[in-house]
Each structure stands twice: as C-alpha cells, then as structure tokens.
Design a protein around this motif. Structure first.
Motif, PDB file in Angstrom:
ATOM      1  N   SER A  60      40.376  34.749  37.426  1.00 59.79           N
ATOM      2  CA  SER A  60      39.736  35.281  38.631  1.00 59.79           C
ATOM      3  C   SER A  60      38.905  36.506  38.290  1.00 59.79           C
ATOM      4  N   ARG A  61      37.958  36.800  39.169  1.00 61.31           N
ATOM      5  CA  ARG A  61      37.077  37.948  38.947  1.00 61.31           C
ATOM      6  C   ARG A  61      37.145  38.877  40.149  1.00 61.31           C
ATOM      7  N   VAL A  62      36.784  40.136  39.927  1.00 59.41           N
ATOM      8  CA  VAL A  62      36.804  41.155  40.968  1.00 59.41           C
ATOM      9  C   VAL A  62      35.521  41.967  40.885  1.00 59.41           C
ATOM     10  N   LYS A  63      35.063  42.449  42.025  1.00 55.37           N
ATOM     11  CA  LYS A  63      33.905  43.343  42.029  1.00 55.37           C
ATOM     12  C   LYS A  63      34.366  44.749  41.693  1.00 55.37           C
ATOM     13  N   GLU A 110      30.892  42.336  38.267  1.00 61.95           N
ATOM     14  CA  GLU A 110      32.096  41.519  38.349  1.00 61.95           C
ATOM     15  C   GLU A 110      32.811  41.585  37.012  1.00 61.95           C
ATOM     16  N   ARG A 111      34.116  41.721  37.070  1.00 60.60           N
ATOM     17  CA  ARG A 111      34.953  41.790  35.869  1.00 60.60           C
ATOM     18  C   ARG A 111      36.128  40.845  36.032  1.00 60.60           C
TER      19      ARG A 111
END
Length: 68
Positions: free
Chosen positions: A2-5, A20-21
């Motif tokens: 999953s990615r997060v801002k 995004e990471r």
C-alpha cells in the motif's frame, strides 16, 4: 504494498511537495496509526529553509501528529 501520501521538501528553501511512499509493515513491538492531522513546528520550518545544516532534507516534517 500500500502507498500513502506524504509531504516532503526536496532541497533547502524548496516548496512542500505531496508525494506517495510505500507504507512499511510495522516491526515487532510497533503499531500503525491512521493520521488525521499533522502540523510542523519551528524546528521543521528551520530544516525546510536550510537553516539546520546536516539534516536529511528529504525527511518528512511531522512532529505534531494526531491520529487514531
């Protein structure tokens, strides 16, 4: 994964950038929280402007978190 801002600054005096990471899996003894709000402090602002030499400028400023 999953990615997060996240918000980062790429160079001293640069603008905040939304990127995004990947979200890493928590290690043993750690937990993951959902962040609802985040603020920066004076130290973060100094790093952003390049007034704190030797700091990793690509670090995400985030010392004041609110989550659940």
């Amino acid at each position: 994964m999953s990615r997060v801002k996240a918000v980062q600054v790429s160079k001293p005096g640069g603008n905040f950038e939304i990127v995004e990471r990947p979200i890493p899996e928590p290690a043993r003894g750690q937990v993951r929280i959902k962040v609802e709000a985040c603020g920066i402090c004076h130290s973060d602002a100094l790093v952003k402007e390049g007034h704190w030499p030797g700091t990793n400028i690509r670090a995400c400023p985030a010392t004041r978190l609110q989550g659940a």
